[in-house]
Structures are given as structure tokens and as C-alpha cells.
Write an enzyme that holds these catalytic residues in place. Structure first.
Site, PDB file in Angstrom:
ATOM      1  N   CYS A  77       3.116   0.668  11.628  1.00 40.25           N
ATOM      2  CA  CYS A  77       3.574   0.736  10.245  1.00 40.25           C
ATOM      3  C   CYS A  77       4.334   2.014   9.962  1.00 40.25           C
ATOM      4  CB  CYS A  77       2.424   0.562   9.264  1.00 40.25           C
ATOM      5  SG  CYS A  77       0.837   0.286   9.954  1.00 40.25           S
ATOM      6  N   ALA A 113       0.813  -1.215   0.000  1.00 41.36           N
ATOM      7  CA  ALA A 113       0.000   0.000   0.000  1.00 41.36           C
ATOM      8  C   ALA A 113       0.850   1.270   0.000  1.00 41.36           C
ATOM      9  CB  ALA A 113      -0.945  -0.004   1.203  1.00 41.36           C
ATOM     10  N   THR A 114       2.045   1.221   0.591  1.00 42.09           N
ATOM     11  CA  THR A 114       2.906   2.408   0.575  1.00 42.09           C
ATOM     12  C   THR A 114       3.237   2.788  -0.863  1.00 42.09           C
ATOM     13  OG1 THR A 114       3.867   1.821   2.710  1.00 42.09           O
ATOM     14  CG2 THR A 114       5.130   3.344   1.339  1.00 42.09           C
TER      15      THR A 114
HETATM   16  C1  PLP Z   1      -3.879   2.577   6.117  1.00 46.60           C
HETATM   17  C2  PLP Z   1      -2.543   2.063   5.715  1.00 46.60           C
HETATM   18  N1  PLP Z   1      -1.979   2.488   4.578  1.00 46.60           N
HETATM   19  C3  PLP Z   1      -0.797   2.050   4.164  1.00 46.60           C
HETATM   20  C4  PLP Z   1      -0.088   1.123   4.887  1.00 46.60           C
HETATM   21  C5  PLP Z   1       1.224   0.629   4.357  1.00 46.60           C
HETATM   22  O1  PLP Z   1       1.023  -0.642   3.799  1.00 46.60           O
HETATM   23  P1  PLP Z   1       2.239  -1.548   3.307  1.00 46.60           P
HETATM   24  O2  PLP Z   1       2.827  -2.155   4.529  1.00 46.60           O
HETATM   25  O3  PLP Z   1       1.594  -2.571   2.417  1.00 46.60           O
HETATM   26  O4  PLP Z   1       3.179  -0.690   2.553  1.00 46.60           O
HETATM   27  C6  PLP Z   1      -0.620   0.661   6.107  1.00 46.60           C
HETATM   28  C7  PLP Z   1       0.103  -0.246   7.010  1.00 46.60           C
HETATM   29  O5  PLP Z   1       1.247  -0.447   7.026  1.00 46.60           O
HETATM   30  C8  PLP Z   1      -1.883   1.130   6.513  1.00 46.60           C
HETATM   31  O6  PLP Z   1      -2.436   0.701   7.638  1.00 46.60           O
END
Ligand code: PLP
Length: 384
Positions: A324, A69-70
Site C-alpha cells: 500500500c 483509510a488514507t
Molecule cells: C494500516 C493501514 N492504514 C492505511 C492504509 C491505506 O488504506 P486505503 O487503501 O483505504 O487508503 C492501509 C493499506 O493500504 C493500511 O494497511
């Protein structure tokens, strides 16, 4: 150890692991290769793409693989601004103060490049309303970016009523749905969101894989942020990680099937947890007064020091704030945005649980927390 940190990451579902294993042994070919093994890997990738699309009511061609998601947030926000904003002279973004850092830091970066950003203040229940967003629009607003479910409080923003209001104004709408998949109903054939970020590891899939939904009708356009071999319709270059992708497909298929039983289970766990903490006074629930998902419960405990509280609970894997974001010891910016004092924001615990948690675990956790809070208050010279 009782693991109550599902909002940081979920364990891999056994069915997901089973689906991934063959991809890590026999099926090693590059899905972009034009020979038999390559074509088989490509088929596995496309079947998973179809599963992810089905889970959210999207078309297969609207799913772009990313690393999580990042990256999806970065691609959506920077990609849209670069494509539309700089080209069309529209350089204003609306977002909220309680977004994940992947969104906030991306917006801050764009501010250094001349983009203007409005950061909305959520209500005391942690939610951002559709009317509030509409009131913040300006003539040059290019993009609204809002999370569906907050990762610290579980509060659900008014994404569904907002989407058609933005679509009719021709404004791009990006939604970070990392915490929403498998928790709230999502049907993008009915909800005109333009771009949506997803992550596998928040939904019982593997870490390091995610996707960005990019709407085809009307078409959302993005400037790529990774340049290379032109994979993923030119939007995200890089050899596809077949095993991760197969894991995400399996996880999202399960997430759609299990959303209702999983939510019912999480509701029971939340009730058990609240009941076991029940008689303690000076406990404040953060962001739970409005619509919120049942698998996250965030509580602040008056009269204790947050660090001492967490140190006194070595048998519990719980978070304060967001695991996170980078490991800062600052009180949560999300809780402070909801009006909590530094002391209460610092003395908070986020409990998050799911498929692998049972009621006995949550009761034991609640009792341990209550006992530790009482012990710390006894030691405190100022607690009366
Ligand atoms: C709302 C939200 N967005 C983005 C992220 C980032 O996701 P990722 O770990 O897949 O990069 C997270 C958690 O880490 C999250 O809770």
C-alpha cells in the site's frame, strides 16, 4: 496464481457485490437530493452507516464517509491538530515508527508546520505498549496516533489498555484500524478511542471507500480538510458514493458476523503454511512473537536475495513489505524498525490470506517458497 496478498486488498465478497449492483444501475440519484429517488439513495447511505456503526460499537452519527483509510488518517491527524493544536498551543504528537505511510507522512508534513512528533520504537515483537506511550507524553501532547494491527507483521498494539489512560488525561487518541476490522474484536462503546480510520477494501468490500469514526461524547472536533458543500456534518464535503457506501455497509456487517470463523480459518492456514516451510533453516518470523492476527505471516529468509526470491515465485501473489505504500524497492522500514538487517528485511515475504484461501493453496505456496529458497542458496557462493 495463488493469491496470498489479503493485507494489500481482499477480494470483494459475493454478498457485497450483490448488495452493490442495484446501486450501480437503477438507483443513480444523488443522496443529497430532495426528491423520491434522492431520499431512497439517502436511506441506503444511512442504513449502511448504521451497519458500520454497529460493527464497531459506535453511534450512527459518529461515522463520517471518506475515500479510504488514507484520507481518514489525514482528516483525523491534520484535522485534530488544526482544530486543537494550533488553537490551543498544544502541538505535540506521539506515534510509532511502524505506522502506515498515511500516518507517517502526515506527521512529517505537520513537522514542517512546526508540530513536534515523537516516533516510538516498537519492541522486537513489533508491538507498541501502553506504558511506552504514556511515558512519551509531554505537557503539550495533543494527539496519540497508533495503528491497531500492523499491516506488514500483523502485530497488535496495546490499543485497548491505552485508550482509557489517554481519555482520563484528555488526550485525543486516533487509531488506524484498516487492518483490524473483522480481525480483532472492536467495541468503541467500551474502548474510549476518539478517532478511528477504516477502509472497506481490507474487509472484503470495494476499494475507494472508507470511514472515520469521530466520537461524540466527549466530542472530538476536527477542522475539515475538504471544503465544499458541507456534507458529513461539515467534516468531509463531496457527493456521497452510494454504491461504494452500500458495499462498505454490507462488508462490515459480514466482518462482524464472520470474525470468529474467519480467524479460526486463518489460524489453520497459518499452521499449514508454517508446516510446509517447516524444515527450512535460516527462517525468521517478523513480529509474530507477541499478540498478532493470524491472517498475516511475515518471514525473512537468510542467504537469499529478496528480489530473486520473488522473481522465482511467479505463481504466488505475495508482497514484500507494504503494497500500500508507493512502489519503492527499499527494504521495509517496518522490519528495519524491528531490528532486522537490510539483507533480512529485503529478503522477506508477507503472506496474507483469508476467506477465499484454502489449505491446499497455502501448502503449495509454502512448498514453492521452500524449494526456491533452497535453489537460490545452492547457487549462492556465500551460503554454506
Ligand atoms: C494500516 C493501514 N492504514 C492505511 C492504509 C491505506 O488504506 P486505503 O487503501 O483505504 O487508503 C492501509 C493499506 O493500504 C493500511 O494497511
Amino acid at each position: 496464481m495463488i493469491y496470498l496478498d489479503y493485507a494489500a486488498t481482499t477480494p470483494l465478497d459475493p454478498a457485497v457485490l450483490e448488495a452493490m449492483l442495484p446501486q450501480l444501475s437503477d438507483a443513480h440519484a444523488n443522496p443529497a437530493s430532495d426528491h423520491g429517488p434522492g431520499r431512497r439513495a439517502r436511506l441506503a447511505v444511512e442504513q449502511s452507516r448504521a451497519k458500520v456503526a454497529r460493527a464497531i460499537g459506535a453511534e450512527v452519527g459518529e461515522i463520517i464517509w471518506t475515500s479510504g483509510a488514507t484520507e481518514s488518517d489525514n482528516l483525523a491527524i491534520k484535522g485534530a491538530l488544526e482544530f486543537y493544536g494550533e488553537a490551543g498551543g498544544r502541538a505535540h504528537i506521539v506515534t510509532s515508527r511502524t505506522e502506515h505511510k498515511a500516518v507517517l507522512d502526515t506527521c512529517r508534513y505537520l513537522e514542517t508546520r512546526g508540530v513536534r512528533v515523537t516516533y516510538l520504537q516498537p519492541g522486537p515483537d513489533g508491538r507498541v505498549g501502553a506504558a511506552q506511550v504514556i511515558a512519551a507524553l509531554e505537557p503539550d501532547t495533543c494527539l496519540v496516533t497508533l495503528m491497531w494491527v500492523n499491516n506488514e507483521t500483523g502485530a497488535i498494539n496495546e490499543v485497548e489498555p491505552l485508550a482509557p489512560l489517554l481519555a482520563e488525561r484528555g488526550i485525543l487518541f486516533h487509531v488506524d484500524a484498516a487492518q483490524a476490522v473483522g480481525r480483532v474484536p472492536i467495541d468503541l462503546s467500551q474502548t474510549p478511542i476518539s478517532l478511528m480510520s477504516m477502509s472497506a477494501h481490507k474487509a472484503y468490500g470495494p476499494k475507494g471507500i472508507g470511514a472515520l469514526f469521530v466520537r461524540r461524547r466527549p466530542r472530538a472536533r476536527l477542522a475539515p480538510q475538504l471544503h465544499g458543500g458541507g456534507h458529513e456534518q461539515g467534516m468531509r464535503s463531496g457527493t456521497l458514493a452510494t454504491h461504494q457506501i452500500v458495499g462498505m455497509g454490507a462488508a462490515f456487517e459480514l466482518a462482524a458476523e464472520r470474525r470468529e470463523p474467519d480467524s479460526a480459518h486463518a489460524l489453520r492456514l497459518r499452521a499449514a503454511l508454517l508446516q510446509s516451510i517447516g524444515s527450512l533453516d535460516g527462517v525468521f518470523r517478523n513480529g509474530g512473537d507477541g499478540a498478532c492476527v493470524p491472517h498475516i505471516l511475515n518471514l525473512s529468509f537468510e542467504g537469499v536475495d529478496g528480489e530473486s526470491l520473488r522473481a522465482g515465485l511467479p505463481g504466488l501473489a505475495v508482497s514484500s513489505g507494504s503494497a500500500c505504500s508507493a512502489a519503492t524497492q527499499e527494504p521495509s522500514y517496518v522490519l528495519r524498525a524491528l531490528g532486522r538487517s537490510d539483507a533480512l528485511a529485503g529478503a522477506s515475504l508477507r503472506f496474507s490470506y483469508g476467506r477465499g484461501t484454502d489449505e491446499a493453496d497455502t501448502r503449495e505456496a509454502g512448498a514453492a517458497v521452500a524449494a526456491e529458497v533452497l535453489r537460490l542458496r545452492e547457487l549462492s557462493p556465500i551460503w554454506d
